[in-house]
Scaffold this motif. Structure first.
Motif, short mmCIF file in Angstrom:
data_model
loop_
_atom_site.label_atom_id
_atom_site.label_comp_id
_atom_site.label_asym_id
_atom_site.label_seq_id
_atom_site.Cartn_x
_atom_site.Cartn_y
_atom_site.Cartn_z
N PHE A 122 -6.57 73.19 68.89
CA PHE A 122 -5.65 72.47 69.77
C PHE A 122 -5.16 71.19 69.11
O PHE A 122 -5.74 70.71 68.12
CB PHE A 122 -6.31 72.15 71.11
N GLU A 123 -4.08 70.68 69.65
CA GLU A 123 -3.59 69.36 69.27
C GLU A 123 -4.02 68.37 70.34
O GLU A 123 -3.90 68.64 71.53
CB GLU A 123 -2.07 69.36 69.15
N ARG A 124 -4.53 67.24 69.88
CA ARG A 124 -4.99 66.20 70.82
C ARG A 124 -4.15 64.94 70.67
O ARG A 124 -4.05 64.38 69.58
CB ARG A 124 -6.47 65.88 70.59
N GLU A 125 -3.56 64.53 71.78
CA GLU A 125 -2.81 63.28 71.85
C GLU A 125 -3.58 62.33 72.75
O GLU A 125 -4.08 62.75 73.81
CB GLU A 125 -1.41 63.54 72.42
N THR A 126 -3.74 61.08 72.36
CA THR A 126 -4.61 60.17 73.11
C THR A 126 -3.91 58.87 73.46
O THR A 126 -3.01 58.40 72.76
CB THR A 126 -5.90 59.85 72.33
N TRP A 127 -4.37 58.29 74.56
CA TRP A 127 -3.98 56.96 75.00
C TRP A 127 -5.26 56.23 75.40
O TRP A 127 -6.12 56.80 76.08
CB TRP A 127 -3.08 57.01 76.23
#
Length: 436
Positions: free
Chosen positions: A124-129
């Motif tokens: 998966f691709e993980r995008e974080t804030w």
């Protein structure tokens, strides 16, 4: 070792795409998406699963890390598990690098190492804030990809909140604001649990009965209450997942879970003021009304604001012990009393109520009018009777369950006899101060 505190949501694709906009309302630091691969390991006989452990290697670019997660606690979608992380120079499993004391006593580590094989993987691709809320920092991660086991795979859209520093209550409050944008539901299944299901070929989860709840030895009434409500919530989320995966019969399991929660609140209502749980109970009532609507689908119910808000509110209520704000000293003392003693008293009352309800009833329609009461009282027994041998409890339940089945099948003969047989059963609990 660290204690990981996460809140997991399953997202619809549309909700996932709108996440960045929803988070813009808070101060945050954004990190662009990066590709992650996790390979999970297990023995042929699922030894780690039986130890309630999960073992993986995670790869991010050319950096690798081995993680062992051990037995923890999950309430609603809130996951709290000890985890051990070891950096690796290559994606090669070596469990000797983990602390020796994490394994059950007597474990032969070289033999276990030889038995461990890749079972499934997540890509998966993980995008974080990292969002700042009040005095807390909360990492919001959006994972988009798939879980794969052999030739089987399923899509992955998850939003995870992880408390980096600050208060758990703040994270739960923030989650309540985030779900207002819609398209999120609490996820009680981890990626690993979903991978195990795929590896075992479980495309559709079976309906399952509410188990007898085993409270800890010498549990207090308060601990017994938490166990009962947590069981109802877990029963709800399990059947919600099964319904969404295509098992139409699981809708009845969701209904039964809501009835279980209703009974749990009723059982402890004399000790915890009703106003302490009134908002949650009202939310549950709204969901029951939704379920009664003609043609409602699993997606409509499970992603509805009512369902998600109620599950999150109940999770918050349980993990933060919010009923404490409503108690006087006398009630606090009663909640610290013996759950076993409390259960004995309540079981005696349930038995007396069932006898009073059904003895003297003659006609099928009268039995049908009382069937809901019978069902709810038997659910209450499941929440109270875990301290006794299951064979004794099930033998006692069987008499009333046979009556329940006969009413459901609209039998017109033998109902009175079934009542008499069930009512004559000796109690399995402590009765009048003497064991059976």
């Amino acid at each position: 070792m660290t204690i990981e505190i996460e809140l997991k949501f399953i997202a619809t694709p549309a909700a996932a795409e709108n996440l960045a906009e929803a988070l813009s309302a808070w101060p945050h630091q954004h990190s662009a998406a990066r590709a992650l691969t996790n390979i999970y390991f297990e023995t042929e006989d699922n030894q780690l699963r039986r130890w309630d452990m999960g073992l993986r290697i995670r790869g991010v670019g050319q950096q690798y890390e081995m993680t062992l997660k051990t037995a923890g606690k999950t309430v609603g979608g809130l996951h709290q598990r000890p985890e051990y992380n070891v950096p690796l120079s290559a994606p090669e499993l070596d469990i000797s690098l983990l602390p020796q004391d994490v394994w059950p006593q007597g474990t032969d580590l070289p033999a276990l190492q030889q038995r461990l094989k890749p079972l499934f993987s997540t890509h998966f691709e993980r995008e974080t804030w990292v969002v700042t809320v009040e005095e807390s920092d909360i990492e919001v991660a959006f994972d988009r990809g798939e879980v794969t086991a052999g030739e089987r795979s399923e899509p992955l859209y998850e939003v995870e909140l992880e408390l980096k520093q600050g208060q758990r209550a703040t994270m739960l409050k923030f989650a309540g604001q985030l779900i207002a944008s819609g398209g999120l539901r609490l996820g009680s299944l981890s990626k690993a649990a979903r991978g195990y299901q795929l590896a075992q070929g479980m495309e559709v989860n079976p309906v399952r009965a509410l188990p007898l709840q085993k409270a800890a030895a010498k549990a207090t009434v308060e601990q017994g209450m938490v166990t009962a409500l947590t069981a109802g919530l877990a029963h709800w989320q399990y059947h919600e997942e099964a319904w969404l995966r295509g098992n139409a019969q699981a809708k009845e399991g969701v209904i039964e879970a809501l009835e279980t929660l209703r009974q749990a609140f009723s059982l402890f209502g004399a000790l915890v003021p009703r106003k302490a749980s009134s908002e949650i109970r009202q939310q549950l009532l709204l969901i029951e009304e939704q379920l009664a609507e003609q043609g409602i689908t699993a997606e409509q119910l499970c992603f509805s604001a009512n369902a998600v808000t109620a599950q999150l509110a109940l999770t918050h209520w349980l993990v933060e012990s919010q009923w404490q704000n409503w108690l006087d000293e006398k009630s606090k003392d009663k909640l610290q009393g013996s759950f076993k003693r409390f259960s004995d008293i309540m079981l005696s009352r349930i038995a007396a109520d069932l006898k009073e309800t059904f003895i003297g009833v003659q006609l099928l329609n009268e039995f049908q009018d009382k069937a809901t009461r019978l069902h709810r009282q038997l659910l209450a027994v499941h929440l109270l009777a875990g301290a006794y041998p299951s064979e004794d409890v099930n033998a006692w339940l069987a008499g009333w369950q046979e009556l329940q089945w006969a009413i459901r099948e609209q039998q017109t003969q033998g109902l009175v006899q079934l009542v008499n047989l069930a009512a004559r059963q000796s109690p399995f609990w402590l009765n009048s101060g003497s064991p059976r």
